[in-house]
Design a protein around this motif. Structure first.
Motif, PDB file in Angstrom:
ATOM      1  N   GLU A  47       0.841  -1.195   0.000  1.00 35.10           N
ATOM      2  CA  GLU A  47       0.000   0.000   0.000  1.00 35.10           C
ATOM      3  C   GLU A  47       0.878   1.248   0.000  1.00 35.10           C
ATOM      4  OE1 GLU A  47      -3.616  -0.262   2.857  1.00 35.10           O
ATOM      5  OE2 GLU A  47      -2.020  -1.449   3.692  1.00 35.10           O
ATOM      6  N   SER A  48       0.236   2.412  -0.075  1.00 41.55           N
ATOM      7  CA  SER A  48       1.028   3.621   0.102  1.00 41.55           C
ATOM      8  C   SER A  48       1.556   3.628   1.532  1.00 41.55           C
ATOM      9  CB  SER A  48       0.192   4.867  -0.185  1.00 41.55           C
ATOM     10  OG  SER A  48      -1.126   4.692   0.208  1.00 41.55           O
ATOM     11  N   ALA A 187      -6.339   2.192 -18.967  1.00 36.53           N
ATOM     12  CA  ALA A 187      -6.343   0.733 -18.889  1.00 36.53           C
ATOM     13  C   ALA A 187      -6.049   0.103 -20.242  1.00 36.53           C
ATOM     14  CB  ALA A 187      -7.677   0.251 -18.355  1.00 36.53           C
ATOM     15  N   HIS A 213       1.254  -1.038  -6.522  1.00 38.98           N
ATOM     16  CA  HIS A 213       0.270  -1.515  -5.555  1.00 38.98           C
ATOM     17  C   HIS A 213      -0.764  -2.379  -6.269  1.00 38.98           C
ATOM     18  CE1 HIS A 213      -1.834   2.251  -6.895  1.00 38.98           C
ATOM     19  NE2 HIS A 213      -2.785   1.367  -7.035  1.00 38.98           N
ATOM     20  N   SER A 257      -8.745  -7.493  -2.143  1.00 34.53           N
ATOM     21  CA  SER A 257      -9.206  -6.157  -2.552  1.00 34.53           C
ATOM     22  C   SER A 257      -9.022  -5.898  -4.037  1.00 34.53           C
ATOM     23  CB  SER A 257      -8.439  -5.075  -1.794  1.00 34.53           C
ATOM     24  OG  SER A 257      -8.449  -5.318  -0.433  1.00 34.53           O
ATOM     25  N   PRO A 259     -10.001  -5.566  -7.583  1.00 29.48           N
ATOM     26  CA  PRO A 259     -11.240  -5.661  -8.344  1.00 29.48           C
ATOM     27  C   PRO A 259     -10.995  -6.409  -9.650  1.00 29.48           C
ATOM     28  CG  PRO A 259     -10.362  -3.439  -8.484  1.00 29.48           C
ATOM     29  CD  PRO A 259      -9.369  -4.256  -7.696  1.00 29.48           C
ATOM     30  N   ARG A 266     -16.204 -11.986  -6.562  1.00 31.64           N
ATOM     31  CA  ARG A 266     -16.517 -10.741  -5.867  1.00 31.64           C
ATOM     32  C   ARG A 266     -15.340 -10.326  -5.014  1.00 31.64           C
ATOM     33  NH1 ARG A 266     -20.111  -8.945  -9.051  1.00 31.64           N
ATOM     34  NH2 ARG A 266     -20.164  -7.183  -7.639  1.00 31.64           N
ATOM     35  N   TRP A 267     -15.235  -9.025  -4.797  1.00 26.36           N
ATOM     36  CA  TRP A 267     -14.137  -8.527  -3.980  1.00 26.36           C
ATOM     37  C   TRP A 267     -14.644  -8.188  -2.594  1.00 26.36           C
ATOM     38  CZ3 TRP A 267     -12.580  -2.800  -5.302  1.00 26.36           C
ATOM     39  CH2 TRP A 267     -13.694  -1.985  -5.122  1.00 26.36           C
ATOM     40  N   ILE A 272     -12.425  -4.656   6.339  1.00 22.99           N
ATOM     41  CA  ILE A 272     -11.131  -3.987   6.359  1.00 22.99           C
ATOM     42  C   ILE A 272     -11.102  -2.978   7.501  1.00 22.99           C
ATOM     43  CG2 ILE A 272      -9.585  -2.509   5.051  1.00 22.99           C
ATOM     44  CD1 ILE A 272     -11.132  -3.513   2.568  1.00 22.99           C
ATOM     45  N   GLU A 276      -5.200   4.079   9.022  1.00 18.38           N
ATOM     46  CA  GLU A 276      -4.791   5.308   9.705  1.00 18.38           C
ATOM     47  C   GLU A 276      -4.679   5.121  11.207  1.00 18.38           C
ATOM     48  OE1 GLU A 276      -7.941   5.380   7.958  1.00 18.38           O
ATOM     49  OE2 GLU A 276      -6.760   5.575   6.132  1.00 18.38           O
TER      50      GLU A 276
ATOM     51  N   MET B 181      -8.822   8.962   3.571  1.00 17.75           N
ATOM     52  CA  MET B 181      -9.692   9.739   4.455  1.00 17.75           C
ATOM     53  C   MET B 181     -10.174  11.010   3.764  1.00 17.75           C
ATOM     54  SD  MET B 181      -7.543   9.345   7.960  1.00 17.75           S
ATOM     55  CE  MET B 181      -8.680   9.896   9.219  1.00 17.75           C
ATOM     56  N   ARG B 184     -12.849  10.213   1.502  1.00 19.68           N
ATOM     57  CA  ARG B 184     -14.107   9.975   2.203  1.00 19.68           C
ATOM     58  C   ARG B 184     -14.722  11.270   2.717  1.00 19.68           C
ATOM     59  NH1 ARG B 184     -12.845   5.590   6.269  1.00 19.68           N
ATOM     60  NH2 ARG B 184     -10.718   5.651   5.489  1.00 19.68           N
ATOM     61  N   LEU B 207      -5.676   6.130  -5.218  1.00 21.01           N
ATOM     62  CA  LEU B 207      -5.598   5.342  -3.985  1.00 21.01           C
ATOM     63  C   LEU B 207      -5.134   3.920  -4.282  1.00 21.01           C
ATOM     64  CD1 LEU B 207      -9.015   6.501  -2.568  1.00 21.01           C
ATOM     65  CD2 LEU B 207      -6.789   7.479  -2.135  1.00 21.01           C
ATOM     66  N   ASP B 208      -4.580   3.274  -3.245  1.00 20.00           N
ATOM     67  CA  ASP B 208      -4.156   1.896  -3.475  1.00 20.00           C
ATOM     68  C   ASP B 208      -5.336   0.933  -3.285  1.00 20.00           C
ATOM     69  OD1 ASP B 208      -4.216   1.234  -0.647  1.00 20.00           O
ATOM     70  OD2 ASP B 208      -2.494   2.579  -0.543  1.00 20.00           O
ATOM     71  N   VAL B 209      -5.104  -0.328  -3.633  1.00 22.40           N
ATOM     72  CA  VAL B 209      -6.232  -1.261  -3.754  1.00 22.40           C
ATOM     73  C   VAL B 209      -7.090  -1.390  -2.494  1.00 22.40           C
ATOM     74  CG1 VAL B 209      -5.751  -2.812  -5.646  1.00 22.40           C
ATOM     75  CG2 VAL B 209      -4.505  -3.089  -3.529  1.00 22.40           C
ATOM     76  N   VAL B 210      -6.432  -1.467  -1.338  1.00 25.06           N
ATOM     77  CA  VAL B 210      -7.199  -1.693  -0.125  1.00 25.06           C
ATOM     78  C   VAL B 210      -8.080  -0.471   0.180  1.00 25.06           C
ATOM     79  CG1 VAL B 210      -7.052  -2.197   2.316  1.00 25.06           C
ATOM     80  CG2 VAL B 210      -5.450  -3.247   0.754  1.00 25.06           C
ATOM     81  N   GLN B 212      -9.013   1.733  -1.970  1.00 25.95           N
ATOM     82  CA  GLN B 212      -9.994   1.814  -3.046  1.00 25.95           C
ATOM     83  C   GLN B 212     -11.226   0.980  -2.708  1.00 25.95           C
ATOM     84  OE1 GLN B 212      -9.155   1.522  -7.368  1.00 25.95           O
ATOM     85  NE2 GLN B 212      -9.640  -0.622  -7.109  1.00 25.95           N
ATOM     86  N   CYS B 213     -10.974  -0.231  -2.226  1.00 31.94           N
ATOM     87  CA  CYS B 213     -12.064  -1.123  -1.864  1.00 31.94           C
ATOM     88  C   CYS B 213     -12.923  -0.483  -0.767  1.00 31.94           C
ATOM     89  CB  CYS B 213     -11.456  -2.440  -1.395  1.00 31.94           C
ATOM     90  SG  CYS B 213     -12.623  -3.742  -1.138  1.00 31.94           S
ATOM     91  N   GLN B 214     -12.241   0.108   0.217  1.00 31.77           N
ATOM     92  CA  GLN B 214     -12.940   0.767   1.317  1.00 31.77           C
ATOM     93  C   GLN B 214     -13.792   1.935   0.835  1.00 31.77           C
ATOM     94  OE1 GLN B 214      -9.657   1.757   3.803  1.00 31.77           O
ATOM     95  NE2 GLN B 214     -10.770   1.243   5.657  1.00 31.77           N
ATOM     96  N   MET B 216     -14.985   2.521  -2.172  1.00 35.48           N
ATOM     97  CA  MET B 216     -16.123   2.103  -2.981  1.00 35.48           C
ATOM     98  C   MET B 216     -17.234   1.536  -2.099  1.00 35.48           C
ATOM     99  SD  MET B 216     -15.053   3.180  -5.754  1.00 35.48           S
ATOM    100  CE  MET B 216     -16.561   2.900  -6.631  1.00 35.48           C
ATOM    101  N   GLU B 217     -16.840   0.797  -1.057  1.00 40.49           N
ATOM    102  CA  GLU B 217     -17.846   0.286  -0.122  1.00 40.49           C
ATOM    103  C   GLU B 217     -18.592   1.431   0.541  1.00 40.49           C
ATOM    104  OE1 GLU B 217     -15.986  -2.259   2.719  1.00 40.49           O
ATOM    105  OE2 GLU B 217     -15.944  -3.957   1.341  1.00 40.49           O
ATOM    106  N   ASP B 236     -11.217   1.844 -15.098  1.00 39.69           N
ATOM    107  CA  ASP B 236     -10.869   0.548 -14.549  1.00 39.69           C
ATOM    108  C   ASP B 236     -12.061  -0.394 -14.657  1.00 39.69           C
ATOM    109  OD1 ASP B 236     -10.186  -1.625 -13.091  1.00 39.69           O
ATOM    110  OD2 ASP B 236      -9.354  -0.514 -11.408  1.00 39.69           O
ATOM    111  N   LEU B 239     -13.039  -2.420 -11.507  1.00 43.16           N
ATOM    112  CA  LEU B 239     -13.858  -1.685 -10.557  1.00 43.16           C
ATOM    113  C   LEU B 239     -15.317  -1.682 -11.003  1.00 43.16           C
ATOM    114  CD1 LEU B 239     -13.159  -0.172  -8.033  1.00 43.16           C
ATOM    115  CD2 LEU B 239     -12.980   1.916  -9.356  1.00 43.16           C
ATOM    116  N   PHE B 243     -18.732  -3.035  -9.063  1.00 45.46           N
ATOM    117  CA  PHE B 243     -19.513  -1.979  -8.412  1.00 45.46           C
ATOM    118  C   PHE B 243     -20.819  -1.612  -9.107  1.00 45.46           C
ATOM    119  CE2 PHE B 243     -20.259   2.555  -7.400  1.00 45.46           C
ATOM    120  CZ  PHE B 243     -20.385   2.426  -6.022  1.00 45.46           C
TER     121      PHE B 243
END
Lengths: 335, 347
Positions: A47-48, A187, A213, A257, A259, A266-267, A272, A276, B181, B184, B207-210, B212-214, B216-217, B236, B239, B243
């Motif tokens: 991740e970042s 893409a 990532h 995670s 997609p 499904r993802w 999660i 932070e 954040m 969001r 954003l990174d994948v994790v 991103q998933c958050q 979108m949820e 993408d 995605l 979604f």
């Protein structure tokens, strides 16, 4: 067998202010070896904030490690001088993330390509320089007449990124550090750029460290993978095994995670926890605060456990497996 | 130009009695929206007669290469196109309100309360020197001048909670937050006034994948809560598969195909959509790289006939001269391609 690149227990710690308070460990004791005669594509994923870009900066010699040393062909890169330093600068090349930010808008593409030719004295005549430029552009699938003489703003993001690859290729590098090379590209163009990179490795014998990532593209291009989290190696091994059957809870979260463009897959089955809020307690497994399987033993940092000949994870869930010394990490990675 | 009736729903709805069963009437109707940029090099038709509808609670994905007009569409719907761009015509209905005909003041009130926009790159859309809370309060005050201070604050904290942020974020500055954040926070601002349409322009591209998933949820959940329609703009396809309900593909300023997400992934019709789907990386085609040959056309020099014909493997003579109109196929799918002229005629 000669080593092209060797990292020996490299750490990078960033501190704040004069008192060096609030140290942030961006990279923790990474040991890694790339062989000179076995060009490979190695993915560094995370991740970042996982230390991916710090690693790229270290390899390119832009910053120096706080601990440990980086050897290029057996010589420490921070102490290289004269012709050796020049050779290192030529043989280790980079492609950066943002193809819109790395061009000087006032110069044409020719300038970008002629500067390295002049600096490294790669051609003696103008015609020879031109031929080398055209050869490099052809190698990345661009028609020289389409791009030479044009300004960056006249080119698409995908064209610019391929010119960056061509510029690196021009110098006949041994090692290419690609830091998120396709994350800002459409893409539909990603496939083309990734194919270009793979051909570089296959046809020109360039080793590539692919920093990303995006595990989807990593899966498609790389042979081996190292997953970083908060500067530490969480899992490493053969890319096929790591992505198809991830063993570390963090890798599982990452893979979950993705997609995938597949309606049956499904993802986000795992819930999660936000990153932070979760500084790990000192000395603990960095992933412990977010880990769904955290145990009391996780309060001390786990070593790498070797799960099979081509996969290891730093997690006590696998403590029955033999421990792997960090220095031996590279032996896992298939060439 | 004779616009084929693209959608039966875009015709005026017959007046129904109170007792009549309410059909799921679209909350958003976009009708022949067109935008041109007047540049020094000539006119660029960035949006060309784009029409579609969206029901409450539906999610539409808008995909296309950069320069295909996705973001222009979003900005045009918000009426935020700046010179040298100009909205040349078309209608955008949100509920019963037609946005293009509103005066500036009424449009200002409609933004955020009827139609909200979550921008690309949230890092750059928050003011760095003003606390998050103050920026949210500003937005509410502008739309609900009568509301008490306590009520406004309450609404803001509620919105922050709905996107899984600690209400303490209210008193923080943008630099204290991570990328996810901040994104969001932008979603929280977007849903403050419970709009009926939310446009999210590549909300996760940085954003990174994790994360991103958050994110979108989060969008998914707040959409459920307020029953809004969502347009997700992006390139993408992964995605999109995860979604949205329907996918619209744009090429050179035009909609070339709209299908349900399942039809799009299993049986794409338009050759460009097919190329897009087959260029996707998957778990079972490792190492196969199938890009789309050629480059997206410049909007200043759009090819004659069908804009995709120079790159199209199925191009016919007619494609170079006659621009394909949007055809309605079985199952409500819509495609703009001459390959389906016959099929559409026999219906």
């Amino acid at each position: 067998m000669a080593e092209l690149l060797e990292l020996r227990g490299v750490s990078k710690v960033y501190t704040r202010g004069l008192t060096h308070s609030h140290p942030t460990v961006a990279l923790r004791e990474i040991s890694l070896t790339l062989k000179e005669d076995e060009p490979t594509i190695l993915t560094v994923a995370g991740e970042s904030g996982s230390g991916k870009t710090t690693l790229a900066m270290l390899l390119l010699g832009f910053i120096s490690p706080t601990m440990g040393e980086i050897l290029y062909k057996g010589r420490n890169i921070t102490t290289l001088t004269g012709p050796e330093r020049l050779a290192y600068r030529r043989e280790v090349q980079a492609v950066f993330q943002d193809p819109f930010a790395v061009f000087n808008p006032f110069y044409t593409v020719d300038h970008l390509l002629t500067v390295p030719i002049k600096r490294f004295k790669l051609a003696s005549t103008r015609a020879e320089a031109r031929a080398r430029m055209e050869e490099a552009l052809n190698a990345v699938g661009l028609r020289p007449e389409d791009v030479l003489g044009r300004f960056p703003h006249q080119l698409s993001g995908g064209q610019r990124q391929r010119i960056n690859v061509a510029r690196a290729l021009l110098l006949k590098p041994r090692l290419l550090i690609a830091d998120e090379p396709v994350s800002m590209v459409d893409a539909s163009l990603r496939a083309t750029i990734l194919e270009t990179l793979r051909n570089l490795q296959r046809d020109y014998g360039v080793s590539i460290i692919y920093i990303t990532h995006d595990l989807t593209t990593a899966y498609h291009i790389a042979k081996s993978i190292i997953v970083l989290y908060r500067g530490g190696v969480m899992e490493a091994g053969d890319v096929d095994r790591v992505i198809k059957s991830p063993q570390h809870p963090y890798t599982q979260l990452l893979v979950d995670s993705i997609p995938w463009p597949n309606l049956e897959q499904r993802w986000g089955e795992q819930s999660i926890m936000a990153r932070e809020s979760t500084a790990p307690p000192p000395g603990a497994c960095p992933f412990m605060p977010r880990c769904p399987k955290a145990m009391p033993v996780c309060a001390s940092r786990p070593p790498l456990f070797q799960i099979n000949p081509h996969q290891a994870a730093a997690c006590y869930l696998h403590e029955r497996q033999p421990q792997l010394v960090a220095e031996k990490l590279s032996e896992l990675l298939p060439a | 130009m004779a616009a084929v009736t693209l959608d039966p729903l875009s015709a005026p709805l017959p007046h129904t009695g109170v007792l009549a069963q309410p059909a799921p009437s679209p909350v958003l109707r976009v009708n022949q929206l067109a935008v041109t940029y007047y540049t020094d090099l000539g006119r660029a038709r960035a949006l060309d007669d784009v029409s579609f509808t969206l029901n409450a609670g539906q999610k539409l994905g808008m995909v296309g290469e950069s320069g295909s007009g996705k973001s222009t569409l979003a900005l045009a719907m918000m009426r935020m196109i700046k010179p040298p761009g100009r909205i040349e015509g078309g209608e955008v209905f949100v509920g019963d309100t037609e946005l293009m005909g509103l005066n500036e003041e009424a449009m200002r009130r409609a933004r955020l309360s009827k139609i909200a926009y979550i921008p690309q790159g949230a890092m750059n859309s928050l003011n760095p020197v003003i606390r998050i809370g103050a920026q949210m309060v500003d937005a509410v005050k502008a739309h609900l001048p009568g509301e008490s201070r306590a009520a406004i604050q309450d609404r803001c904290r509620q919105a922050l909670r709905s996107v899984d942020l600690d209400p303490g974020v209210f008193n923080m500055y943008a630099h204290e937050l991570s990328g996810g954040m901040k994104q969001r926070v932008c979603i929280a601002i977007g849903v403050l006034l419970e709009p009926s349409v939310i446009i999210a322009d590549e909300p996760t591209s940085a954003l990174d994948v994790v994360t991103q998933c958050q994110v979108m949820e989060t969008i998914d959940r707040v959409q459920d809560q307020i029953g809004a329609a969502v347009i997700l703009i992006g390139h993408d396809m992964g995605l999109m598969a995860q979604f949205v309900d329907r996918v619209a593909v744009m090429y050179a300023g035009r909609l070339v195909e709209i299908s349900s997400v399942r039809e799009m992934f299993t049986d794409p019709k338009h050759p460009y959509a097919r190329a897009l789907i087959s260029s996707l990386p998957n778990l079972d085609n490792r190492g196969v790289f199938q890009g789309i040959p050629g480059l997206a056309p410049s909007l200043l020099r759009i090819p004659s006939g069908c804009a995709f014909h120079p790159r199209c493997p199925f191009a016919m003579d007619v494609c170079t001269t006659v621009r394909p109109e949007v055809l309605e196929l079985a199952g409500g799918r819509r495609v703009a391609c001459h390959l389906f002229d016959e099929e559409a005629r026999h219906g």
